[in-house]
Design a protein around this motif. Structure first.
Motif, PDB file in Angstrom:
ATOM      1  N   MET A   1      33.015  47.856  57.236  1.00 31.02           N
ATOM      2  CA  MET A   1      31.599  47.560  57.883  1.00 31.02           C
ATOM      3  C   MET A   1      31.041  46.260  57.303  1.00 31.02           C
ATOM      4  N   LYS A   2      30.323  45.487  58.127  1.00 32.14           N
ATOM      5  CA  LYS A   2      30.123  44.154  57.909  1.00 32.14           C
ATOM      6  C   LYS A   2      28.394  44.138  58.003  1.00 32.14           C
ATOM      7  N   THR A   3      27.793  43.200  57.096  1.00 31.09           N
ATOM      8  CA  THR A   3      26.307  43.296  57.209  1.00 31.09           C
ATOM      9  C   THR A   3      25.788  41.767  57.222  1.00 31.09           C
ATOM     10  N   LEU A   4      25.221  41.428  58.074  1.00 32.54           N
ATOM     11  CA  LEU A   4      24.490  40.008  57.979  1.00 32.54           C
ATOM     12  C   LEU A   4      23.114  40.015  57.961  1.00 32.54           C
ATOM     13  N   TYR A   5      22.625  38.957  57.198  1.00 36.44           N
ATOM     14  CA  TYR A   5      21.210  38.752  57.275  1.00 36.44           C
ATOM     15  C   TYR A   5      20.979  37.277  57.540  1.00 36.44           C
ATOM     16  N   ILE A   6      20.226  36.938  58.737  1.00 35.04           N
ATOM     17  CA  ILE A   6      19.856  35.903  59.183  1.00 35.04           C
ATOM     18  C   ILE A   6      18.338  35.513  58.744  1.00 35.04           C
ATOM     19  N   VAL A   7      18.150  34.168  58.208  1.00 34.42           N
ATOM     20  CA  VAL A   7      16.672  33.748  57.630  1.00 34.42           C
ATOM     21  C   VAL A   7      16.601  32.573  58.437  1.00 34.42           C
ATOM     22  N   ARG A   8      15.521  32.567  59.350  1.00 36.41           N
ATOM     23  CA  ARG A   8      14.723  31.320  59.905  1.00 36.41           C
ATOM     24  C   ARG A   8      14.147  30.759  58.605  1.00 36.41           C
ATOM     25  N   HIS A   9      14.500  29.370  58.652  1.00 33.13           N
ATOM     26  CA  HIS A   9      13.723  28.483  57.730  1.00 33.13           C
ATOM     27  C   HIS A   9      12.346  28.715  57.625  1.00 33.13           C
ATOM     28  N   ALA A  10      11.861  28.399  56.452  1.00 38.45           N
ATOM     29  CA  ALA A  10      10.352  28.477  56.318  1.00 38.45           C
ATOM     30  C   ALA A  10       9.477  27.476  56.694  1.00 38.45           C
ATOM     31  N   LYS A  11       8.431  27.584  56.797  1.00 35.67           N
ATOM     32  CA  LYS A  11       7.390  26.832  57.567  1.00 35.67           C
ATOM     33  C   LYS A  11       7.691  25.274  57.188  1.00 35.67           C
ATOM     34  N   SER A  12       7.933  24.412  58.110  1.00 35.01           N
ATOM     35  CA  SER A  12       8.057  22.795  57.737  1.00 35.01           C
ATOM     36  C   SER A  12       7.070  21.961  58.301  1.00 35.01           C
ATOM     37  N   SER A  13       7.088  20.862  57.658  1.00 31.48           N
ATOM     38  CA  SER A  13       5.764  20.050  57.881  1.00 31.48           C
ATOM     39  C   SER A  13       6.108  19.055  58.813  1.00 31.48           C
ATOM     40  N   GLY A 122      22.030  42.532  67.743  1.00 25.98           N
ATOM     41  CA  GLY A 122      21.354  43.500  67.329  1.00 25.98           C
ATOM     42  C   GLY A 122      21.071  44.437  68.486  1.00 25.98           C
ATOM     43  N   ASN A 123      20.364  45.821  67.936  1.00 28.26           N
ATOM     44  CA  ASN A 123      20.093  46.572  68.987  1.00 28.26           C
ATOM     45  C   ASN A 123      18.704  46.926  69.103  1.00 28.26           C
ATOM     46  N   THR A 124      17.997  46.050  68.614  1.00 29.25           N
ATOM     47  CA  THR A 124      16.375  46.111  68.793  1.00 29.25           C
ATOM     48  C   THR A 124      16.006  44.769  69.173  1.00 29.25           C
ATOM     49  N   PRO A 125      15.238  44.948  70.372  1.00 26.76           N
ATOM     50  CA  PRO A 125      14.648  43.704  70.969  1.00 26.76           C
ATOM     51  C   PRO A 125      13.557  42.820  70.042  1.00 26.76           C
ATOM     52  N   ILE A 126      13.779  41.945  69.802  1.00 27.33           N
ATOM     53  CA  ILE A 126      12.865  41.091  68.991  1.00 27.33           C
ATOM     54  C   ILE A 126      12.535  39.592  69.792  1.00 27.33           C
ATOM     55  N   ALA A 127      10.985  39.665  70.032  1.00 30.76           N
ATOM     56  CA  ALA A 127      10.450  38.502  70.932  1.00 30.76           C
ATOM     57  C   ALA A 127      10.575  37.100  70.229  1.00 30.76           C
ATOM     58  N   ILE A 134      13.299  37.540  58.233  1.00 26.62           N
ATOM     59  CA  ILE A 134      14.828  37.913  57.996  1.00 26.62           C
ATOM     60  C   ILE A 134      15.217  39.088  58.953  1.00 26.62           C
ATOM     61  N   ILE A 135      16.148  38.904  59.573  1.00 23.02           N
ATOM     62  CA  ILE A 135      16.751  40.009  60.444  1.00 23.02           C
ATOM     63  C   ILE A 135      17.873  40.441  59.816  1.00 23.02           C
ATOM     64  N   GLY A 136      18.349  41.917  59.730  1.00 24.10           N
ATOM     65  CA  GLY A 136      19.566  42.179  59.021  1.00 24.10           C
ATOM     66  C   GLY A 136      20.147  43.125  60.051  1.00 24.10           C
ATOM     67  N   ILE A 137      21.625  42.748  60.325  1.00 28.25           N
ATOM     68  CA  ILE A 137      22.462  43.503  61.498  1.00 28.25           C
ATOM     69  C   ILE A 137      23.564  43.935  60.613  1.00 28.25           C
ATOM     70  N   GLN A 138      24.132  45.238  60.905  1.00 29.24           N
ATOM     71  CA  GLN A 138      25.047  45.863  60.486  1.00 29.24           C
ATOM     72  C   GLN A 138      26.183  46.204  61.555  1.00 29.24           C
ATOM     73  N   PHE A 139      27.246  46.019  61.231  1.00 31.64           N
ATOM     74  CA  PHE A 139      28.413  45.992  62.206  1.00 31.64           C
ATOM     75  C   PHE A 139      29.317  47.005  61.771  1.00 31.64           C
ATOM     76  N   GLU A 140      29.992  47.716  62.589  1.00 29.42           N
ATOM     77  CA  GLU A 140      31.183  48.808  62.437  1.00 29.42           C
ATOM     78  C   GLU A 140      32.258  48.202  62.619  1.00 29.42           C
ATOM     79  N   GLU A 141      32.590  46.862  62.073  1.00 28.41           N
ATOM     80  CA  GLU A 141      33.918  46.343  62.164  1.00 28.41           C
ATOM     81  C   GLU A 141      34.395  45.939  60.767  1.00 28.41           C
ATOM     82  N   LYS A 142      35.514  45.733  60.870  1.00 23.04           N
ATOM     83  CA  LYS A 142      36.395  45.448  59.515  1.00 23.04           C
ATOM     84  C   LYS A 142      36.548  43.864  59.494  1.00 23.04           C
TER      85      LYS A 142
END
Length: 162
Positions: A1-13, A122-127, A134-142
């Motif tokens: 199993m593989k787990t990925l967390y994706i973070v969009r950068h914080a608020k920029s100027s 991912g399996n959840t639609p995100i507008a 932060i979005i976390g996605i788990q994959f059933e893969e080696k």
């Protein structure tokens, strides 16, 4: 199993004239949100095996704050210029090229590429993934190279933690 967390950068100027987009810094709000979200995440999950950031100043600064709060060595932070892209192509390539010895990863990147990626894999639609979201996605893969549709296990944003 593989787990990925994706973070969009914080608020920029946008307050600086004459600097390239890649060099835009975080706003004070972005710095606060990065600390808020990284402290939250560090209590919720085990430390990811690898941290990878876009080379853009705003993404890099966000990732450095996350490294600090996860006690992840800055010398191990991987910086990828190709993640400074607003399509999901390089994000997909980066994820699929991860070393299979890593069971988890956290990647810091940008708006449109992240939105496309999380809706494709991912399996959840995100507008829309907000800044420092932060979005976390788990994959059933080696093997990372084989990832397809995974299970969305986390959708977090700063507004839910203030």
């Amino acid at each position: 199993m593989k787990t990925l967390y994706i973070v969009r950068h914080a608020k920029s100027s946008w307050d600086y004239n004459g600097i390239e987009d890649i060099d835009r810094p975080l706003k004070k709000r972005g710095i606060k949100d990065s600390h808020l979200m990284s402290k939250f995440l560090s209590k919720e999950i085990a430390k990811p095996d690898v941290f990878i950031s876009s080379s853009a100043n705003r993404a890099l600064h966000t990732s450095v704050i996350f490294c600090e709060n996860f006690e992840y060595p800055l010398s191990n932070l991987k910086i990828r210029r190709q993640l400074y892209s607003f399509s999901d192509g390089y994000l997909v390539k980066t994820v699929k090229a991860l070393d299979d010895g890593f069971s988890s990863a956290i990647i810091f990147s940008h708006d449109h590429g992240i939105n496309t990626f999380v809706n494709k894999f991912g399996n959840t639609p995100i507008a829309h993934v907000p800044t420092c979201g932060i979005i976390g996605i788990q994959f059933e893969e080696k093997h990372w190279k084989n990832i397809k549709k995974g299970k969305t296990i986390m959708t977090e944003s700063p507004k839910n933690h203030k």
